[in-house]
Design a protein around this motif. Structure first.
Motif, PDB file in Angstrom:
ATOM      1  N   PHE A  35      15.913  -8.359 -29.863  1.00 48.78           N
ATOM      2  CA  PHE A  35      15.222  -7.086 -29.686  1.00 48.78           C
ATOM      3  C   PHE A  35      14.074  -7.238 -28.683  1.00 48.78           C
ATOM      4  CE2 PHE A  35      11.799  -4.136 -30.714  1.00 48.78           C
ATOM      5  CZ  PHE A  35      12.473  -2.928 -30.742  1.00 48.78           C
ATOM      6  N   PHE A  36      13.335  -8.310 -28.847  1.00 53.70           N
ATOM      7  CA  PHE A  36      12.205  -8.573 -27.957  1.00 53.70           C
ATOM      8  C   PHE A  36      12.670  -8.678 -26.508  1.00 53.70           C
ATOM      9  CE2 PHE A  36       8.881 -11.876 -26.552  1.00 53.70           C
ATOM     10  CZ  PHE A  36       7.978 -10.891 -26.201  1.00 53.70           C
ATOM     11  N   LEU A  37      13.750  -9.428 -26.304  1.00 53.20           N
ATOM     12  CA  LEU A  37      14.273  -9.621 -24.955  1.00 53.20           C
ATOM     13  C   LEU A  37      14.748  -8.294 -24.347  1.00 53.20           C
ATOM     14  CD1 LEU A  37      14.865 -11.974 -23.018  1.00 53.20           C
ATOM     15  CD2 LEU A  37      17.228 -11.900 -23.829  1.00 53.20           C
ATOM     16  N   ILE A  38      15.479  -7.520 -25.124  1.00 54.06           N
ATOM     17  CA  ILE A  38      15.989  -6.238 -24.613  1.00 54.06           C
ATOM     18  C   ILE A  38      14.815  -5.299 -24.321  1.00 54.06           C
ATOM     19  CG2 ILE A  38      17.488  -4.273 -25.112  1.00 54.06           C
ATOM     20  CD1 ILE A  38      19.064  -6.156 -26.989  1.00 54.06           C
ATOM     21  N   PHE A  39      13.825  -5.352 -25.188  1.00 61.34           N
ATOM     22  CA  PHE A  39      12.618  -4.547 -24.967  1.00 61.34           C
ATOM     23  C   PHE A  39      11.962  -4.899 -23.623  1.00 61.34           C
ATOM     24  CE2 PHE A  39       7.973  -5.052 -25.205  1.00 61.34           C
ATOM     25  CZ  PHE A  39       7.581  -3.722 -25.187  1.00 61.34           C
ATOM     26  N   ILE A  40      11.842  -6.194 -23.340  1.00 59.65           N
ATOM     27  CA  ILE A  40      11.226  -6.616 -22.075  1.00 59.65           C
ATOM     28  C   ILE A  40      12.076  -6.124 -20.891  1.00 59.65           C
ATOM     29  CG2 ILE A  40      10.568  -8.606 -20.641  1.00 59.65           C
ATOM     30  CD1 ILE A  40       8.933  -9.107 -22.862  1.00 59.65           C
ATOM     31  N   LEU A  41      13.387  -6.264 -21.011  1.00 58.91           N
ATOM     32  CA  LEU A  41      14.263  -5.806 -19.927  1.00 58.91           C
ATOM     33  C   LEU A  41      14.082  -4.314 -19.671  1.00 58.91           C
ATOM     34  CD1 LEU A  41      17.602  -7.754 -20.561  1.00 58.91           C
ATOM     35  CD2 LEU A  41      15.920  -8.067 -18.726  1.00 58.91           C
ATOM     36  N   PHE A  42      14.078  -3.527 -20.728  1.00 59.16           N
ATOM     37  CA  PHE A  42      13.886  -2.080 -20.559  1.00 59.16           C
ATOM     38  C   PHE A  42      12.511  -1.778 -19.965  1.00 59.16           C
ATOM     39  CE2 PHE A  42      17.287  -1.111 -23.829  1.00 59.16           C
ATOM     40  CZ  PHE A  42      18.111  -0.482 -22.923  1.00 59.16           C
ATOM     41  N   THR A  43      11.523  -2.535 -20.388  1.00 57.30           N
ATOM     42  CA  THR A  43      10.174  -2.284 -19.879  1.00 57.30           C
ATOM     43  C   THR A  43      10.118  -2.510 -18.365  1.00 57.30           C
ATOM     44  OG1 THR A  43       9.255  -2.942 -22.001  1.00 57.30           O
ATOM     45  CG2 THR A  43       7.749  -2.943 -20.144  1.00 57.30           C
ATOM     46  N   LEU A  44      10.779  -3.565 -17.905  1.00 49.04           N
ATOM     47  CA  LEU A  44      10.734  -3.861 -16.470  1.00 49.04           C
ATOM     48  C   LEU A  44      11.665  -2.955 -15.669  1.00 49.04           C
ATOM     49  CD1 LEU A  44      10.592  -7.754 -16.643  1.00 49.04           C
ATOM     50  CD2 LEU A  44       8.707  -6.145 -16.305  1.00 49.04           C
ATOM     51  N   LEU A  45      12.820  -2.682 -16.234  1.00 46.16           N
ATOM     52  CA  LEU A  45      13.852  -1.949 -15.499  1.00 46.16           C
ATOM     53  C   LEU A  45      13.635  -0.436 -15.534  1.00 46.16           C
ATOM     54  CD1 LEU A  45      16.127  -3.542 -14.218  1.00 46.16           C
ATOM     55  CD2 LEU A  45      17.633  -2.777 -16.062  1.00 46.16           C
ATOM     56  N   LEU A  46      13.117   0.067 -16.645  1.00 42.77           N
ATOM     57  CA  LEU A  46      12.930   1.517 -16.785  1.00 42.77           C
ATOM     58  C   LEU A  46      11.459   1.894 -16.932  1.00 42.77           C
ATOM     59  CD1 LEU A  46      15.765   2.509 -19.322  1.00 42.77           C
ATOM     60  CD2 LEU A  46      15.810   2.594 -16.839  1.00 42.77           C
ATOM     61  N   GLY A  47      10.759   1.223 -17.833  1.00 45.43           N
ATOM     62  CA  GLY A  47       9.382   1.616 -18.130  1.00 45.43           C
ATOM     63  C   GLY A  47       8.481   1.547 -16.906  1.00 45.43           C
ATOM     64  N   LEU A  48       8.503   0.413 -16.242  1.00 46.29           N
ATOM     65  CA  LEU A  48       7.642   0.236 -15.069  1.00 46.29           C
ATOM     66  C   LEU A  48       7.946   1.253 -13.960  1.00 46.29           C
ATOM     67  CD1 LEU A  48       5.542  -1.429 -13.430  1.00 46.29           C
ATOM     68  CD2 LEU A  48       7.371  -3.014 -12.846  1.00 46.29           C
ATOM     69  N   PRO A  49       9.219   1.398 -13.545  1.00 46.94           N
ATOM     70  CA  PRO A  49       9.511   2.410 -12.521  1.00 46.94           C
ATOM     71  C   PRO A  49       9.130   3.823 -12.960  1.00 46.94           C
ATOM     72  CG  PRO A  49      11.429   0.998 -12.872  1.00 46.94           C
ATOM     73  CD  PRO A  49      10.421   0.608 -13.893  1.00 46.94           C
ATOM     74  N   LEU A  50       9.335   4.139 -14.237  1.00 44.83           N
ATOM     75  CA  LEU A  50       9.003   5.486 -14.696  1.00 44.83           C
ATOM     76  C   LEU A  50       7.496   5.716 -14.735  1.00 44.83           C
ATOM     77  CD1 LEU A  50      11.741   5.823 -17.395  1.00 44.83           C
ATOM     78  CD2 LEU A  50      11.260   7.554 -15.657  1.00 44.83           C
ATOM     79  N   LEU A  51       6.775   4.667 -15.087  1.00 46.14           N
ATOM     80  CA  LEU A  51       5.323   4.770 -15.089  1.00 46.14           C
ATOM     81  C   LEU A  51       4.845   5.100 -13.664  1.00 46.14           C
ATOM     82  CD1 LEU A  51       2.793   4.356 -16.819  1.00 46.14           C
ATOM     83  CD2 LEU A  51       2.843   1.939 -16.210  1.00 46.14           C
ATOM     84  N   LEU A  52       5.433   4.419 -12.723  1.00 47.20           N
ATOM     85  CA  LEU A  52       5.083   4.645 -11.325  1.00 47.20           C
ATOM     86  C   LEU A  52       5.493   6.054 -10.890  1.00 47.20           C
ATOM     87  CD1 LEU A  52       3.681   2.888  -9.352  1.00 47.20           C
ATOM     88  CD2 LEU A  52       5.863   1.915  -8.650  1.00 47.20           C
ATOM     89  N   ALA A  53       6.611   6.513 -11.407  1.00 49.76           N
ATOM     90  CA  ALA A  53       7.050   7.875 -11.086  1.00 49.76           C
ATOM     91  C   ALA A  53       6.039   8.885 -11.618  1.00 49.76           C
ATOM     92  CB  ALA A  53       8.432   8.138 -11.688  1.00 49.76           C
ATOM     93  N   GLU A  54       5.586   8.683 -12.854  1.00 45.85           N
ATOM     94  CA  GLU A  54       4.596   9.618 -13.406  1.00 45.85           C
ATOM     95  C   GLU A  54       3.293   9.564 -12.606  1.00 45.85           C
ATOM     96  OE1 GLU A  54       3.877  10.287 -17.487  1.00 45.85           O
ATOM     97  OE2 GLU A  54       5.924   9.857 -18.127  1.00 45.85           O
ATOM     98  N   PHE A  55       2.907   8.360 -12.225  1.00 47.75           N
ATOM     99  CA  PHE A  55       1.692   8.217 -11.404  1.00 47.75           C
ATOM    100  C   PHE A  55       1.835   8.997 -10.099  1.00 47.75           C
ATOM    101  CE2 PHE A  55       0.114   3.815 -13.089  1.00 47.75           C
ATOM    102  CZ  PHE A  55      -0.310   4.443 -14.243  1.00 47.75           C
ATOM    103  N   SER A  56       2.995   8.870  -9.446  1.00 49.61           N
ATOM    104  CA  SER A  56       3.121   9.555  -8.150  1.00 49.61           C
ATOM    105  C   SER A  56       3.140  11.063  -8.319  1.00 49.61           C
ATOM    106  CB  SER A  56       4.351   9.129  -7.352  1.00 49.61           C
ATOM    107  OG  SER A  56       5.077   8.144  -7.976  1.00 49.61           O
ATOM    108  N   ILE A  57       3.754  11.540  -9.386  1.00 50.69           N
ATOM    109  CA  ILE A  57       3.740  12.993  -9.612  1.00 50.69           C
ATOM    110  C   ILE A  57       2.302  13.465  -9.805  1.00 50.69           C
ATOM    111  CG2 ILE A  57       4.443  14.846 -11.173  1.00 50.69           C
ATOM    112  CD1 ILE A  57       6.892  13.098 -11.945  1.00 50.69           C
ATOM    113  N   GLY A  58       1.579  12.768 -10.677  1.00 48.12           N
ATOM    114  CA  GLY A  58       0.215  13.186 -11.014  1.00 48.12           C
ATOM    115  C   GLY A  58      -0.716  13.166  -9.822  1.00 48.12           C
TER     116      GLY A  58
END
Ligand code: PHE
Length: 447
Positions: free
Chosen positions: A42-65
């Motif tokens: 679970f921990f490993l999959i969580f890290i993968l999602f964080t890097l692959l989806l969470g980080l890019p999406l965070l950046l997407a929200e930042f650029s919108i804002g």
């Protein structure tokens, strides 16, 4: 039009955004969800999602804002006028509302512990007794609702005062202190007799325990811990001056988050195994384990009190962001309206959250889809609403924002390389939508 308030420093923004991100998600939710889902994998999959989806999406929200420089709803309106995209912001407001309604229950539990520790009621019990005392406390209707109310009250008071004064100042001191205390805690936990089993549980992936539900939970967990999918980060970055680097902010927030998740895991699981507790105990896990670990430290109660204060603070800075996103839309920068609506919305959230607080006591038998009201609210937010919000944001960015303008926005203050930008764009445009839809359909059994 009045000048919009801005963060007074880069650190101010990072701390407030990190404050929104780091909270119960990393410290309370991660250990119990990992505990229920087999640990390491679970921990490993969580890290993968964080890097692959969470980080890019965070950046997407930042650029919108920062492109739109407006609140969570008007930002979408500004970028895509005369369209329905502002519903992404409205969905974020609804999600935040539900989120705070049950988040405040756990916030209240911290208040309970703090009170008990300060009044000396936590001294010298065994780990079973701690769990017993805690179980009795949270099943009391009056206590659980009262402390939930206190937590929301603190949130309202700060948000009513306005974003900068309230949030920024406090974050500067509390956040680093939390890291240090966590560190001490981890050192104690990993040196307990029998700690190794817990470390292995957290760090050694056992893929035989992975189901489609596990994968959905891990994705939900990564959105939850990063505050992604509700446009909270759209709101926060709209207060950010153009001179600051968005990618660097996103990286440091993700880095801090993963680090705190790791610390939380390393503080909890060694102790769970050393004291023969149940890793799959659910939402109460952290609260059952913590006092026992602290009692093993010299001056344990003092450390425990300090930890609870910082933990409460971490939960509050997240709660501020949930109420802030709603209030900033409704009050549109007007200070008097902000005050009024902070109270109205905050109290409404409290009322709607009471059934969640009672889920650990008199309403514990009320079960829908196999879940208590609290679990259902948590599940709906983490595994349905946040992913849908994230999906819509991933669709919005390539559909309605110009690629060249996005690159310019992300390059400001960061000198972001074209290649990295392209990689980010591919992740947002293709990887995120496909992955989120697939994981959701599979995890919810809709395939
Ligand atoms: N990230 C916060 C936490 O981990 C929760 C949160 C989610 C806050 C979404 C705002 C928006 O506690």
């Amino acid at each position: 039009m009045s000048q919009r308030e801005q963060w007074s420093s880069k650190l101010g923004f990072i701390l407030a955004a990190a404050g929104s991100a780091i909270g119960l998600g990393a410290i309370w939710k991660f250990p119990y969800t990992a505990g229920q889902n087999g640990g390491g994998a679970f921990f490993l999959i969580f890290i993968l999602f964080t890097l692959l989806l969470g980080l890019p999406l965070l950046l997407a929200e930042f650029s919108i804002g920062r492109t739109a420089q407006s609140n969570a709803v008007d930002s979408y309106r500004k970028i895509a006028p005369n369209s329905k995209w502002h519903w992404v912001g409205i969905l974020g407001m609804i999600t935040s509302f539900i989120l705070l309604s049950f988040y405040s229950v756990i916030g209240g539990w911290i208040v309970v512990y703090l009170f008990k520790a300060l009044t000396g009621q936590m001294n010298g019990l065994t780990s079973d007794q701690y769990a017993e005392v805690f179980g009795a406390t949270i099943s009391s209707p009056l206590t659980s609702v009262f402390v939930q109310f206190l937590f929301i009250l603190m949130t309202i008071i700060v948000v009513a005062k306005g974003i900068q004064k309230g949030i920024e100042l406090a974050s500067k001191i509390m956040m680093p202190a939390l890291f240090i205390l966590f560190f001490i805690l981890v050192i104690r936990a990993v040196t307990l007799d029998g700690a190794m089993e817990g470390i292995i549980f957290l760090l050694q992936p056992d893929f035989s325990k992975v189901t489609s539900q596990t994968i959905l939970e891990a994705m939900g967990q990564s959105f939850f811990t990063l505050s992604v999918g509700v446009s909270v980060m759209v709101t926060y970055s709209s207060y950010l001056p153009k001179s600051q680097s968005l990618p660097r902010s996103a990286f440091s927030i993700v880095g801090m988050n993963i680090f705190i998740v790791l610390l939380a895991g390393l503080a909890i699981f060694p102790a769970v195994f050393a004291f023969d507790l149940e890793p799959g105990a659910g939402p109460v896990l952290l609260f059952n384990v913590l006092p026992t670990v602290f009692s093993q430290l010299p001056f344990g109660m003092l450390f425990f009190i300090a930890f609870l204060i910082l933990f409460l603070f971490a939960a509050l800075t997240s709660a501020f962001s949930m109420l802030e996103i709603i209030v900033s839309v409704i009050s549109k920068g007007d200070a008097a309206l902000r005050k009024k609506w902070s109270w109205i919305i905050g109290l409404a959230i409290f009322i709607c959250g009471v059934p969640s607080a009672l889920s650990f006591g008199i309403l514990s038998d009320v079960v829908l889809f196999d879940k208590t009201i609290f679990d259902l609210a948590d599940f709906a937010v983490s595994n349905v609403l946040l992913p849908i919000g994230a999906l819509l944001i991933a669709l919005f960015v390539p559909a309605r924002m110009k690629k060249t303008a996005l690159y310019e926005e992300l390059k400001l203050g960061s000198g972001l390389k074209k290649g990295l930008f392209e990689a980010w764009f591919i992740l947002i445009r293709y990887v995120a939508p496909i992955l989120i839809i697939a994981v959701m359909l599979d995890g919810l059994g809709l395939f």
